[in-house]
Design a protein around this motif. Structure first.
Motif, PDB file in Angstrom:
ATOM      1  N   VAL A  46      44.119 161.347  70.199  1.00  0.00           N
ATOM      2  CA  VAL A  46      44.395 162.895  70.036  1.00  0.00           C
ATOM      3  C   VAL A  46      44.176 163.691  71.008  1.00  0.00           C
ATOM      4  CG1 VAL A  46      43.387 164.900  68.645  1.00  0.00           C
ATOM      5  CG2 VAL A  46      43.549 162.839  67.487  1.00  0.00           C
ATOM      6  N   ARG A  47      43.147 163.425  72.147  1.00  0.00           N
ATOM      7  CA  ARG A  47      42.692 164.333  73.371  1.00  0.00           C
ATOM      8  C   ARG A  47      43.924 164.077  74.265  1.00  0.00           C
ATOM      9  NH1 ARG A  47      37.071 161.843  72.960  1.00  0.00           N
ATOM     10  NH2 ARG A  47      35.876 163.676  71.597  1.00  0.00           N
ATOM     11  N   GLU A  48      44.418 162.923  74.219  1.00  0.00           N
ATOM     12  CA  GLU A  48      45.721 162.679  75.190  1.00  0.00           C
ATOM     13  C   GLU A  48      46.787 163.283  74.767  1.00  0.00           C
ATOM     14  OE1 GLU A  48      45.799 161.266  78.252  1.00  0.00           O
ATOM     15  OE2 GLU A  48      43.450 161.036  78.102  1.00  0.00           O
ATOM     16  N   ALA A  49      47.064 163.374  73.605  1.00  0.00           N
ATOM     17  CA  ALA A  49      48.066 163.974  72.736  1.00  0.00           C
ATOM     18  C   ALA A  49      48.094 165.476  73.100  1.00  0.00           C
ATOM     19  CB  ALA A  49      48.309 163.813  71.526  1.00  0.00           C
ATOM     20  N   LEU A  50      46.997 165.972  72.901  1.00  0.00           N
ATOM     21  CA  LEU A  50      46.564 167.406  73.194  1.00  0.00           C
ATOM     22  C   LEU A  50      46.952 167.701  74.699  1.00  0.00           C
ATOM     23  CD1 LEU A  50      43.847 168.244  70.801  1.00  0.00           C
ATOM     24  CD2 LEU A  50      45.990 169.069  70.528  1.00  0.00           C
ATOM     25  N   ARG A  51      46.544 166.934  75.450  1.00  0.00           N
ATOM     26  CA  ARG A  51      46.293 167.133  77.152  1.00  0.00           C
ATOM     27  C   ARG A  51      47.840 167.126  77.330  1.00  0.00           C
ATOM     28  NH1 ARG A  51      43.534 163.208  78.541  1.00  0.00           N
ATOM     29  NH2 ARG A  51      41.647 164.573  78.796  1.00  0.00           N
ATOM     30  N   VAL A  52      48.984 166.167  76.718  1.00  0.00           N
ATOM     31  CA  VAL A  52      50.255 166.082  76.820  1.00  0.00           C
ATOM     32  C   VAL A  52      50.801 167.590  76.535  1.00  0.00           C
ATOM     33  CG1 VAL A  52      52.499 165.355  76.136  1.00  0.00           C
ATOM     34  CG2 VAL A  52      50.540 163.781  76.588  1.00  0.00           C
ATOM     35  N   LEU A  53      50.342 168.306  75.623  1.00  0.00           N
ATOM     36  CA  LEU A  53      51.151 169.602  75.188  1.00  0.00           C
ATOM     37  C   LEU A  53      50.711 170.449  75.900  1.00  0.00           C
ATOM     38  CD1 LEU A  53      50.789 169.181  71.215  1.00  0.00           C
ATOM     39  CD2 LEU A  53      52.811 168.971  72.588  1.00  0.00           C
ATOM     40  N   THR A  54      49.362 170.478  76.627  1.00  0.00           N
ATOM     41  CA  THR A  54      48.787 171.591  77.371  1.00  0.00           C
ATOM     42  C   THR A  54      49.556 171.538  78.717  1.00  0.00           C
ATOM     43  OG1 THR A  54      46.446 171.223  76.421  1.00  0.00           O
ATOM     44  CG2 THR A  54      46.522 172.103  78.427  1.00  0.00           C
ATOM     45  N   THR A  55      49.692 170.087  79.351  1.00  0.00           N
ATOM     46  CA  THR A  55      50.576 170.328  80.584  1.00  0.00           C
ATOM     47  C   THR A  55      51.788 170.824  80.362  1.00  0.00           C
ATOM     48  OG1 THR A  55      49.217 168.004  81.089  1.00  0.00           O
ATOM     49  CG2 THR A  55      51.237 168.388  82.087  1.00  0.00           C
ATOM     50  N   GLN A  56      52.576 170.587  79.319  1.00  0.00           N
ATOM     51  CA  GLN A  56      53.757 171.105  78.848  1.00  0.00           C
ATOM     52  C   GLN A  56      53.813 172.703  78.729  1.00  0.00           C
ATOM     53  OE1 GLN A  56      55.203 168.617  75.953  1.00  0.00           O
ATOM     54  NE2 GLN A  56      55.829 166.930  77.263  1.00  0.00           N
ATOM     55  N   GLY A  57      52.598 173.217  78.598  1.00  0.00           N
ATOM     56  CA  GLY A  57      52.364 174.888  78.503  1.00  0.00           C
ATOM     57  C   GLY A  57      52.627 175.215  76.936  1.00  0.00           C
ATOM     58  N   ILE A  58      52.502 174.071  76.206  1.00  0.00           N
ATOM     59  CA  ILE A  58      52.911 174.394  74.652  1.00  0.00           C
ATOM     60  C   ILE A  58      51.453 174.828  73.859  1.00  0.00           C
ATOM     61  CG2 ILE A  58      53.667 173.140  72.536  1.00  0.00           C
ATOM     62  CD1 ILE A  58      55.300 171.277  74.341  1.00  0.00           C
ATOM     63  N   VAL A  59      50.482 174.351  74.298  1.00  0.00           N
ATOM     64  CA  VAL A  59      49.369 174.892  73.753  1.00  0.00           C
ATOM     65  C   VAL A  59      48.147 175.109  74.985  1.00  0.00           C
ATOM     66  CG1 VAL A  59      49.563 173.404  71.627  1.00  0.00           C
ATOM     67  CG2 VAL A  59      48.134 172.535  73.513  1.00  0.00           C
ATOM     68  N   ARG A  60      47.271 175.629  74.748  1.00  0.00           N
ATOM     69  CA  ARG A  60      46.128 176.074  75.683  1.00  0.00           C
ATOM     70  C   ARG A  60      44.870 176.120  75.012  1.00  0.00           C
ATOM     71  NH1 ARG A  60      47.894 181.444  74.921  1.00  0.00           N
ATOM     72  NH2 ARG A  60      46.431 182.953  73.948  1.00  0.00           N
ATOM     73  N   VAL A  61      43.736 175.581  75.664  1.00  0.00           N
ATOM     74  CA  VAL A  61      42.398 175.481  75.193  1.00  0.00           C
ATOM     75  C   VAL A  61      41.725 177.130  75.216  1.00  0.00           C
ATOM     76  CG1 VAL A  61      40.251 174.319  75.203  1.00  0.00           C
ATOM     77  CG2 VAL A  61      42.427 173.198  75.807  1.00  0.00           C
ATOM     78  N   THR A  62      41.365 177.507  74.218  1.00  0.00           N
ATOM     79  CA  THR A  62      40.649 178.829  74.089  1.00  0.00           C
ATOM     80  C   THR A  62      39.069 178.629  73.721  1.00  0.00           C
ATOM     81  OG1 THR A  62      42.766 179.959  73.751  1.00  0.00           O
ATOM     82  CG2 THR A  62      40.668 181.066  73.156  1.00  0.00           C
ATOM     83  N   SER A  63      38.435 179.174  74.540  1.00  0.00           N
ATOM     84  CA  SER A  63      36.856 179.295  74.403  1.00  0.00           C
ATOM     85  C   SER A  63      36.654 179.626  72.933  1.00  0.00           C
ATOM     86  CB  SER A  63      36.088 179.870  75.247  1.00  0.00           C
ATOM     87  OG  SER A  63      34.921 179.974  75.198  1.00  0.00           O
ATOM     88  N   GLY A  64      35.889 178.837  72.194  1.00  0.00           N
ATOM     89  CA  GLY A  64      35.412 179.382  70.716  1.00  0.00           C
ATOM     90  C   GLY A  64      36.333 178.929  69.725  1.00  0.00           C
ATOM     91  N   ILE A  65      37.627 178.668  69.961  1.00  0.00           N
ATOM     92  CA  ILE A  65      38.772 178.494  69.079  1.00  0.00           C
ATOM     93  C   ILE A  65      39.408 177.216  69.260  1.00  0.00           C
ATOM     94  CG2 ILE A  65      41.028 179.224  68.285  1.00  0.00           C
ATOM     95  CD1 ILE A  65      40.453 181.969  69.404  1.00  0.00           C
ATOM     96  N   GLY A  66      39.491 176.509  70.289  1.00  0.00           N
ATOM     97  CA  GLY A  66      39.994 175.172  70.688  1.00  0.00           C
ATOM     98  C   GLY A  66      41.541 175.424  71.235  1.00  0.00           C
ATOM     99  N   SER A  67      42.413 174.423  70.835  1.00  0.00           N
ATOM    100  CA  SER A  67      43.903 174.469  70.949  1.00  0.00           C
ATOM    101  C   SER A  67      44.655 175.422  70.365  1.00  0.00           C
ATOM    102  CB  SER A  67      44.088 173.005  71.023  1.00  0.00           C
ATOM    103  OG  SER A  67      43.587 172.259  71.932  1.00  0.00           O
TER     104      SER A  67
END
Length: 235
Positions: A46-67
């Motif tokens: 899951v973390r690697e999948a989220l990292r893929v989407l983050t690298t592509q700018g599709i999601v971002r990690v927000t403090s207190g909320i998550g992705s």
């Protein structure tokens, strides 16, 4: 075809939810535990999948909320943007915009390549045109598209500008799918063969101005064919 990794499967599944509107801009994604349970994968996956989407700018990690899902203008994956726009926008507008991008890249590439292409490159371009003719006569759309894409790739690489080919490469993958759809129309095939032959003639002369104009005309014909034979049928 090689199997997709679990990371890619999960990343694509989450992107599908974003594209469908199930997860909208600003919406938080499910927790890692919830995603892992939904797709029966480990938290590491899951973390690697989220990292893929983050690298592509599709999601971002927000403090207190998550992705969370980011606005479309922040996305950096051309394929993802196309999936989103095609599913949630006007597909005709998407196709028209892609042709506009091609015009900017490819007209200049033709002008740069004209004085640089050697005899071997020109012969391969001519071979591409002949392969398109043969594939059209045989009704082989895949072979037609392959020769079409190779023709344009040779010009981009023959431009001598390494940035042009590198920047255009992600778009090539997207165009391959769309060419397979539009190239099923016999009239579009005939026009494409004529336009490629005209571009080749200009390149053989080594005339940058004529090569640019020929490629511009090819892009305009492509746009006209899109509206005449593809979008008109979908209205």
């Amino acid at each position: 075809m090689p199997r997709k990794s679990l990371v890619s499967v999960v990343a694509d599944a989450l992107l599908d939810r974003i594209v469908s509107g199930d997860l909208d801009v600003g919406a938080p994604l499910p927790s890692e535990a919830e995603i892992g349970e939904a797709y029966d994968v480990s938290r590491v996956t899951v973390r690697e999948a989220l990292r893929v989407l983050t690298t592509q700018g599709i999601v971002r990690v927000t403090s207190g909320i998550g992705s969370v899902v980011t606005p479309l203008e922040d996305w950096q994956s051309l394929a993802a943007i196309l999936r989103y726009r095609s599913a949630r926008g006007n597909d005709g507008e998407v196709a028209t915009q892609l042709i506009a991008v091609r015009r900017m890249f490819e007209a200049e590439a033709a002008a740069l390549a004209a004085p640089r292409l050697n005899g071997a490159a020109l012969d391969e371009l001519a071979s591409c045109v002949e392969r398109m003719r043969g594939a059209s006569g045989a009704g082989d759309v895949d072979a037609f598209v392959e020769a079409d894409l190779r023709f344009h790739d040779l010009i981009l690489r023959g431009s001598g500008n390494v940035f042009l080919a590198a920047l255009f490469e992600p778009l090539t993958r997207v165009l391959a799918e769309r060419r397979a759809q539009t190239s099923r129309v016999p009239e579009i095939q005939r026009h494409a063969i004529d336009e490629h032959a005209a571009v080749l003639a200009a390149l053989r002369e080594g005339d940058a101005v004529r090569a640019r104009a020929a490629m511009e005309h090819h892009m305009q014909q492509t746009l006209q064919d899109l509206h005449t034979y593809v979008l008109a049928e979908s209205d």
